[in-house]
Design an enzyme around this catalytic site. Sequence first.
Site, short mmCIF file in Angstrom:
data_model
loop_
_atom_site.label_atom_id
_atom_site.label_comp_id
_atom_site.label_asym_id
_atom_site.label_seq_id
_atom_site.Cartn_x
_atom_site.Cartn_y
_atom_site.Cartn_z
N CYS A 70 -32.22 10.88 -0.28
CA CYS A 70 -33.38 9.98 -0.23
C CYS A 70 -33.16 9.06 0.97
CB CYS A 70 -33.61 9.25 -1.55
SG CYS A 70 -32.31 8.09 -2.04
N THR B 3 -31.93 5.95 1.31
CA THR B 3 -30.60 5.33 1.32
C THR B 3 -29.55 6.14 0.59
OG1 THR B 3 -31.11 4.17 -0.72
CG2 THR B 3 -31.61 3.01 1.34
C1 RB5 Z 1 -38.49 5.65 -0.51
O1 RB5 Z 1 -39.23 4.79 0.30
C2 RB5 Z 1 -37.12 5.06 -0.77
O2 RB5 Z 1 -37.21 4.00 -1.65
C3 RB5 Z 1 -36.19 6.14 -1.33
O3 RB5 Z 1 -36.10 7.19 -0.42
C4 RB5 Z 1 -34.77 5.73 -1.59
O4 RB5 Z 1 -34.20 5.11 -0.48
C5 RB5 Z 1 -34.53 5.01 -2.84
O5 RB5 Z 1 -33.39 4.67 -3.18
#
Ligand code: RB5
Length: 141
Positions: free
Chosen positions: A65, A67
């Site tokens: 994802c 992060t």
């Molecule tokens: C999506 O915008 C973001 O919140 C997701 O990819 C992730 O980083 C969540 O932990």
Amino acid sequence: MKIAIGSDHGGVDMKDIVVVYLKELGHTVMDAGCFTKDSVDYPDFAEKVCTSVQEEECELGILVCGTGIGMSIAANRHRFIRAALCHEAYTARMSRQHNNANILCLGGRVLGIEIALDIVGTWVETPFEGGRHQRRIEMFS
Ligand code: RB5
């Protein structure tokens, strides 16, 4: 090895590159999506990948994802899943040797692609050491 992989929109670009890399290494990849940059919910993809590992359809899983944090939190809610969020190869290697991590989480908006592939290559090729580490895993399983 059969490896499941999934991402949300924040990780899809990195996920697609990791899929190609894993195939180059000779692995079979089960790509659970997503497949576009349209906004999706990362727990849905964590669920698909974790289920395939829990049901032993795949030996390992990778989740990407933005992060890596959301995926790691969601994945670790699943029984028998040990998800490791890694930012470099040392923790990736240790997560296999000592923790028998069966899910690797990556931050697609955090890591450069060379570091990400270094992490992935190290992680999939490192075996679990067992022994005292198995006992510790059983303490929370
Ligand atoms: C999506 O915008 C973001 O919140 C997701 O990819 C992730 O980083 C969540 O932990």
